[in-house]
Design an enzyme around this catalytic site. Sequence first.
Site, PDB file in Angstrom:
ATOM      1  N   ASP A 162       0.870  -1.190   0.000  1.00 44.39           N
ATOM      2  CA  ASP A 162       0.000   0.000   0.000  1.00 44.39           C
ATOM      3  C   ASP A 162       0.905   1.237   0.000  1.00 44.39           C
ATOM      4  OD1 ASP A 162      -1.969   1.857   0.385  1.00 44.39           O
ATOM      5  OD2 ASP A 162      -2.849   0.939   2.150  1.00 44.39           O
ATOM      6  N   PHE A 164      -9.940   0.224   0.167  1.00 41.39           N
ATOM      7  CA  PHE A 164      -9.741  -0.719   1.273  1.00 41.39           C
ATOM      8  C   PHE A 164     -10.394  -2.053   0.933  1.00 41.39           C
ATOM      9  CE2 PHE A 164     -10.738  -2.608   5.411  1.00 41.39           C
ATOM     10  CZ  PHE A 164      -9.447  -2.614   5.940  1.00 41.39           C
TER      11      PHE A 164
HETATM   12  C1  PRP Z   1      -0.989  -4.613   6.295  1.00 39.67           C
HETATM   13  C2  PRP Z   1      -0.502  -5.560   5.210  1.00 39.67           C
HETATM   14  C3  PRP Z   1       0.916  -5.102   4.960  1.00 39.67           C
HETATM   15  C4  PRP Z   1       0.851  -3.619   5.247  1.00 39.67           C
HETATM   16  C5  PRP Z   1       0.773  -2.854   3.948  1.00 39.67           C
HETATM   17  O1  PRP Z   1      -0.604  -5.121   7.534  1.00 39.67           O
HETATM   18  O2  PRP Z   1      -0.559  -6.899   5.634  1.00 39.67           O
HETATM   19  O3  PRP Z   1       1.847  -5.721   5.835  1.00 39.67           O
HETATM   20  O4  PRP Z   1      -0.312  -3.390   6.024  1.00 39.67           O
HETATM   21  O5  PRP Z   1       0.662  -1.486   4.169  1.00 39.67           O
HETATM   22  P1  PRP Z   1       1.802  -0.435   3.825  1.00 39.67           P
HETATM   23  O6  PRP Z   1       2.329  -0.762   2.444  1.00 39.67           O
HETATM   24  O7  PRP Z   1       1.039   0.872   3.845  1.00 39.67           O
HETATM   25  O8  PRP Z   1       2.859  -0.495   4.878  1.00 39.67           O
HETATM   26  P2  PRP Z   1      -1.330  -4.741   8.908  1.00 39.67           P
HETATM   27  O9  PRP Z   1      -0.619  -3.640   9.601  1.00 39.67           O
HETATM   28  O10 PRP Z   1      -2.796  -4.516   8.649  1.00 39.67           O
HETATM   29  O11 PRP Z   1      -1.116  -6.070   9.750  1.00 39.67           O
HETATM   30  P3  PRP Z   1      -1.685  -7.535   9.419  1.00 39.67           P
HETATM   31  O12 PRP Z   1      -0.821  -8.121   8.334  1.00 39.67           O
HETATM   32  O13 PRP Z   1      -1.543  -8.273  10.712  1.00 39.67           O
HETATM   33  O14 PRP Z   1      -3.116  -7.377   8.962  1.00 39.67           O
END
Ligand code: PRP
Length: 183
Positions: free
Chosen positions: A102, A152
């Site tokens: 993201d 999302f």
């Molecule tokens: C989400 C996803 C990635 C990260 C991407 O993790 O799994 O690791 O966010 O976002 P970014 O590119 O903006 O950094 P999350 O923090 O939701 O944890 P999770 O994997 O436990 O759901």
Amino acid sequence: MHPHLETVLFDETTILHRLDELGAQITKSYAGRELTVLLVLQGSLFFAADLLRRIDLPLQVTSLQVSSYHGGTVSAGEVTFHQPALPDLQGRHVLILDDILDTGLTLATLRRRLEVEVKPASIELCVLLEKRRSRVAGVRAAYAGFEIEDEFVVGYGLDYKGFYRNLRCIGTLSDNSLFHGEG
Ligand code: PRP
């Protein structure tokens, strides 16, 4: 369709077909090298289980729990490592697996820490989803399943407030479900 979903972006058949292609691509790229796959938990769990069984190479798997969303729909802007130590991957060919790229903050931070503290032989990124948006400079996935708009999404590992990870498809939540969540 799950009653809380507004739209389905990718159904199970489409996801698994794309994983056949990704698995073949990774198998070809890493032929002759020993691969270590680093899972970024929790989101990559389902993606990893299905993708790794499509890679026809000897490989090792390790994992780290890292988070930046803290349950909501936008990045909190800081990355939390839930274990004090990184795995010992010195000299290894590391493929980092995550469900979504993201802002890029999570994978940029993890990659930098590995480079400085662990010194693998190589590091590449593999994500199921890649958002069409600007992100932290220099973060690029060598392997990506699908590109999506900046919206999302939940399902197939992706959560809202910890729920919906076990959906077989990936989709957007209705406004009502986003407000309340499963809980
Ligand atoms: C989400 C996803 C990635 C990260 C991407 O993790 O799994 O690791 O966010 O976002 P970014 O590119 O903006 O950094 P999350 O923090 O939701 O944890 P999770 O994997 O436990 O759901």
